[in-house]
Design a protein around this motif. Structure first.
Motif, mmCIF file in Angstrom:
data_model
loop_
_atom_site.group_PDB
_atom_site.id
_atom_site.type_symbol
_atom_site.label_atom_id
_atom_site.label_comp_id
_atom_site.label_asym_id
_atom_site.label_seq_id
_atom_site.Cartn_x
_atom_site.Cartn_y
_atom_site.Cartn_z
ATOM 1 N N SER A 49 34.333 -11.047 -0.216
ATOM 2 C CA SER A 49 32.942 -11.246 0.192
ATOM 3 C C SER A 49 32.600 -10.301 1.339
ATOM 4 O O SER A 49 33.478 -9.804 2.042
ATOM 5 N N CYS B 286 29.303 -16.219 4.304
ATOM 6 C CA CYS B 286 29.799 -16.510 2.961
ATOM 7 C C CYS B 286 30.882 -17.588 2.948
ATOM 8 O O CYS B 286 30.924 -18.419 2.034
ATOM 9 N N GLN C 57 28.337 -23.988 -4.542
ATOM 10 C CA GLN C 57 28.421 -22.884 -5.498
ATOM 11 C C GLN C 57 27.250 -22.929 -6.477
ATOM 12 O O GLN C 57 26.607 -21.917 -6.742
ATOM 13 N N CYS D 158 25.156 -19.729 -5.561
ATOM 14 C CA CYS D 158 25.853 -18.581 -6.150
ATOM 15 C C CYS D 158 25.270 -18.092 -7.469
ATOM 16 O O CYS D 158 25.540 -16.957 -7.868
ATOM 17 N N ALA E 299 25.314 -14.059 -11.323
ATOM 18 C CA ALA E 299 25.376 -14.221 -9.871
ATOM 19 C C ALA E 299 23.994 -14.033 -9.254
ATOM 20 O O ALA E 299 23.237 -13.148 -9.654
ATOM 21 N N GLY F 128 25.338 -14.740 -4.385
ATOM 22 C CA GLY F 128 26.606 -14.630 -5.101
ATOM 23 C C GLY F 128 27.123 -13.211 -5.183
ATOM 24 O O GLY F 128 28.332 -12.969 -5.181
ATOM 25 N N CYS G 153 28.612 -12.680 -1.718
ATOM 26 C CA CYS G 153 29.720 -13.611 -1.430
ATOM 27 C C CYS G 153 30.593 -13.763 -2.669
ATOM 28 O O CYS G 153 30.817 -14.880 -3.161
ATOM 29 N N CYS H 117 32.261 -17.375 -3.859
ATOM 30 C CA CYS H 117 31.563 -17.982 -4.991
ATOM 31 C C CYS H 117 32.463 -18.114 -6.220
ATOM 32 O O CYS H 117 32.050 -18.652 -7.238
#
Length: 270
Positions: free
Chosen positions: A98, A117, A129, A133, A141, A145, A148, A152
């Protein structure tokens, strides 16, 4: 003066030799690390992702399969967190991690709160999540997301630290108390007088209990059917016009698709 120059030359040569030796030792020590990093940087062979315009899905190898189109494909798809996390080698995203400098605002917080994150994977991972995410399709994503990736859980390739998995669900303990079986005992009957005279209870007569308790046949069990999918069933995903069948749920990103769609009655029934 000549002797002093010779001494300085010897000292310089000795220092240069020691410096070169130091760098040689350093390079030799880094070789196993570099080899391990190269070996761990791989693609997820089971991962596929939907294509934007052509329809259908592609795997990681598709990104670099056509040398004349690879640059465009990598630029288009490797900017997405779920793709670069799974296709780490093809997207040249090693190690998978991330962005430590990225931060985002929490949704529906009583007071404005900004988190990094690693907040996503600290606790309540599945809820966070799902909330931060993914896009609405539950597979792609989101902007968070993409930044991160590791926290995620998108690092499914050969490097990076996977995000926490879903904890096992324990079923509640079943009661060991059995329901008593047997024939029910009839209460004695009392006849009520029909006249206006003072009511008197009729004598209670007890009938002899039968020598054998009549047995009743237990209802036959319903035939057990095999647990299969309805091959004719199709449903509309949240995004896209193409209808999907049951097999699509486990074709790729199975856990995410089950979590998003299998809670809907018409889908889990089919």
């Amino acid at each position: 003066q000549f002797e002093s120059q010779n001494i300085l030359l010897v000292v310089f040569q000795s220092a240069s030799h020691q410096t070169m030796l130091f760098y040689k030792v350093l390079l030799l020590s880094l070789i196993p690390v570099l080899i391990a990093a190269a070996q761990s940087c791989t693609d997820d062979s089971d991962f596929t992702f939907p294509l934007d315009s052509q329809g259908g899905e592609a795997n990681c190898k598709w990104l670099t399969k056509n040398s004349s189109a690879s640059d465009t494909r990598i630029e288009t798809y490797c900017s997405r967190g779920h793709v670069k996390g799974a296709c780490q080698k093809s997207c040249k995203f090693c190690p998978c991690e991330s962005n430590p400098k990225f931060s985002f605002k929490l949704v529906s917080a009583s007071t404005p709160t900004v988190q990094k994150c690693n907040w996503i994977s600290k606790t309540n991972y599945l809820d966070r999540q799902k909330k931060y995410c993914f896009e609405i399709d539950g597979v792609s994503a989101s902007k968070i997301g993409t930044k991160c990736v590791a926290d995620c859980g998108f690092c499914t390739g050969g490097s990076g630290t996977p995000a926490p998995s879903k904890p096992p669900v324990r079923s509640p303990p079943t009661s060991s108390t059995k329901t008593p079986t047997g024939s029910s005992t009839k209460l004695p009957t009392v006849t009520r007088p029909t006249s206006n005279t003072t009511p008197t209870a009729a004598p209670v007569t007890r009938s002899r209990s039968p020598t054998r308790t009549p047995t009743t046949k237990s209802p036959s069990k319903a035939p057990v059917t095999a647990c299969t999918d309805d091959t004719n069933f199709k449903f509309n995903p949240d995004l896209g016009d193409e209808r999907k069948d049951c097999a699509w749920l486990t074709k790729t990103n199975a856990n995410k698709r089950r979590e998003l769609y299998c809670g809907r009655g018409h889908i889990k029934g089919a």
